[in-house]
Design a protein around this motif. Structure first.
Motif, PDB file in Angstrom:
ATOM      1  N   ALA A   4       1.279  -1.127   0.186  1.00  0.00           N
ATOM      2  CA  ALA A   4      -0.559   0.127  -0.228  1.00  0.00           C
ATOM      3  C   ALA A   4       0.519   1.455   0.073  1.00  0.00           C
ATOM      4  O   ALA A   4       0.577   2.458  -0.192  1.00  0.00           O
ATOM      5  N   PHE A   5       1.610   1.444   0.043  1.00  0.00           N
ATOM      6  CA  PHE A   5       2.811   2.082  -0.232  1.00  0.00           C
ATOM      7  C   PHE A   5       3.538   2.736  -1.702  1.00  0.00           C
ATOM      8  O   PHE A   5       4.043   1.121  -2.325  1.00  0.00           O
ATOM      9  N   ARG A 108     -11.223  -0.561   7.533  1.00  0.00           N
ATOM     10  CA  ARG A 108     -11.258  -1.770   7.365  1.00  0.00           C
ATOM     11  C   ARG A 108     -10.033  -3.000   6.774  1.00  0.00           C
ATOM     12  O   ARG A 108     -10.405  -3.472   7.215  1.00  0.00           O
ATOM     13  N   TYR A 109     -10.045  -2.038   6.598  1.00  0.00           N
ATOM     14  CA  TYR A 109      -8.076  -2.722   5.589  1.00  0.00           C
ATOM     15  C   TYR A 109      -6.565  -2.735   6.423  1.00  0.00           C
ATOM     16  O   TYR A 109      -6.118  -2.748   5.997  1.00  0.00           O
ATOM     17  N   GLY A 110      -6.677  -1.007   7.283  1.00  0.00           N
ATOM     18  CA  GLY A 110      -5.737  -0.826   7.735  1.00  0.00           C
ATOM     19  C   GLY A 110      -4.898  -0.138   6.624  1.00  0.00           C
ATOM     20  O   GLY A 110      -5.728   0.398   6.268  1.00  0.00           O
ATOM     21  N   TYR A 111      -3.700  -1.037   6.658  1.00  0.00           N
ATOM     22  CA  TYR A 111      -2.463  -1.016   5.636  1.00  0.00           C
ATOM     23  C   TYR A 111      -2.814  -1.633   4.303  1.00  0.00           C
ATOM     24  O   TYR A 111      -1.474  -1.482   3.672  1.00  0.00           O
ATOM     25  N   ALA A 239       5.737  -0.058   9.544  1.00  0.00           N
ATOM     26  CA  ALA A 239       5.585  -0.274  10.629  1.00  0.00           C
ATOM     27  C   ALA A 239       5.044  -1.140  10.515  1.00  0.00           C
ATOM     28  O   ALA A 239       4.574  -1.996  11.793  1.00  0.00           O
ATOM     29  N   PHE A 240       3.789  -1.378   9.847  1.00  0.00           N
ATOM     30  CA  PHE A 240       2.670  -2.602   9.621  1.00  0.00           C
ATOM     31  C   PHE A 240       2.788  -3.581   8.272  1.00  0.00           C
ATOM     32  O   PHE A 240       2.387  -4.702   9.217  1.00  0.00           O
ATOM     33  N   LEU A 241       3.269  -3.532   7.669  1.00  0.00           N
ATOM     34  CA  LEU A 241       3.610  -4.513   6.266  1.00  0.00           C
ATOM     35  C   LEU A 241       5.374  -4.290   6.165  1.00  0.00           C
ATOM     36  O   LEU A 241       6.003  -3.944   5.789  1.00  0.00           O
ATOM     37  N   GLY A 242       4.843  -5.896   5.727  1.00  0.00           N
ATOM     38  CA  GLY A 242       5.976  -6.457   4.710  1.00  0.00           C
ATOM     39  C   GLY A 242       6.996  -6.764   6.572  1.00  0.00           C
ATOM     40  O   GLY A 242       8.163  -8.177   6.270  1.00  0.00           O
ATOM     41  N   GLY A 243       6.991  -6.852   7.457  1.00  0.00           N
ATOM     42  CA  GLY A 243       7.450  -7.188   9.192  1.00  0.00           C
ATOM     43  C   GLY A 243       7.753  -8.973   8.853  1.00  0.00           C
ATOM     44  O   GLY A 243       6.573  -9.475   8.487  1.00  0.00           O
ATOM     45  N   LYS A 244       8.375  -9.361   9.834  1.00  0.00           N
ATOM     46  CA  LYS A 244       8.140 -10.545   9.963  1.00  0.00           C
ATOM     47  C   LYS A 244       7.743 -11.502  11.253  1.00  0.00           C
ATOM     48  O   LYS A 244       7.039 -12.596  10.752  1.00  0.00           O
TER      49      LYS A 244
END
Length: 311
Positions: A4-5, A108-111, A239-244
């Motif tokens: 989403a970025f 609804r979906y956050g990021y 901070a919310f996408l792609g983390g482990k």
């Protein structure tokens, strides 16, 4: 996977890149690019230069479907199966190239982290992927070659803004489909590849504008006032996408909703939209010849696409 970025496009130097028929499954995957990442609203359908009629979204969808059907027929004739790639496999995904500006979507979906398992499921269940996985190594390579062609003979070439030169094999079922729709596959590839790369340049130019930077600072101040000390929208989404580890879903939604609210309160949404439209117009004037060529080729291809699909 698209997120989403927006990705930051790398600097383009004068170099040559060539696409060849690669073994494996990657080039035959029917499902790609689900979660929004960088194509702003209207990309591919923004206003064409004066005197040129831009293809509608419905027209572009028709061309997509016809191209997929032609590829399917070609692969069948070559002795392989092929399933048409859906144009919009995950409609819930949204493109936010600069900042999330839809609080309802964010609520609804956050990021978009909640969509990631669905993306992975679509990837695993992709019929082309499953089919290729069931073939022997020799047959798999032959199938990929049938679709993407070989390096034998003269390939297709496109020069991008900045001087980079990219290429595609001059045969294979993809090129066969382009030739059936657009007549001159080399002309189509050169013009369409250039125009397709203008979006990344536009986003770079918008991000480099002092007015945009000032609006981001105002957005950041708004976020801090509400307890979310992020300097940029990208920092918030990272901070919310792609983390482990799994993100804190409740916090993700709160931050994304506040981002959307601060986007409008700070004026960032309006600034980003205005600058995006401005640089879109500028780039389309700058590369007018290629833009007009793409639209003429699309217009001429529409009757052929209708004939292919029987519409």
């Amino acid at each position: 996977m698209r997120r989403a970025f927006s990705r930051r496009p790398g600097r383009i130097g004068r170099r040559r890149l060539t696409t060849t028929a690669l073994a494996g499954t990657a080039l035959l995957l029917a499902v790609t690019g689900y979660v929004s990442a960088g194509a702003p609203a209207g990309e591919g359908g923004a206003a064409a230069p004066a005197g040129t009629v831009a293809t509608t979204a419905a027209g572009r969808s028709l061309l997509h479907d016809a191209e997929q059907e032609l590829q399917r027929r070609c692969m069948t004739a070559a002795g392989f199966r092929y399933w048409a790639k859906p144009e919009d496999p995950l409609p819930e995904a949204r493109d936010f190239p600069y900042v999330v500006d839809d609080a309802q979507w964010a609520g609804r979906y956050g990021y978009g982290s909640v969509l990631e398992p669905r993306v992975e499921a679509l990837r695993r269940q992709d019929p082309n992927r499953v089919y290729l996985g069931g073939l022997s190594l020799e047959r798999r390579h032959a199938a990929v070659t049938a679709l993407n062609g070989t390096t034998d003979g003269q390939g297709l070439r496109a020069e991008l803004p900045g001087g980079a030169v990219v290429g595609h094999n001059g045969n294979g079922c993809r090129v066969t489909a382009w030739r059936a729709l657009y007549g001159d596959a080399a002309d189509w590839y050169a013009a369409n590849t250039l125009v397709s790369n203008l979006g990344g340049i536009r986003r770079q130019r918008v991000a480099a504008e002092p007015e945009f930077a000032a609006a981001v600072r105002a957005w950041s101040a708004c976020m801090r006032e509400h307890g979310f000390p992020y300097r940029t929208p990208r920092e918030a989404r990272d901070a919310f996408l792609g983390g482990k580890s799994a993100p804190d879903r409740a916090r993700e939604v709160r931050v994304a909703v506040r981002e959307a609210q601060c986007t409008h309160d700070s004026g960032l949404a309006a600034v980003a939209q205005r600058l995006d439209h401005h640089h879109d117009r500028e780039l389309r004037r700058e590369y007018r010849t290629a833009v007009e060529r793409v639209e003429r080729l699309r217009a001429a291809a529409l009757p052929r696409a209708r004939a292919v699909l029987g519409r």
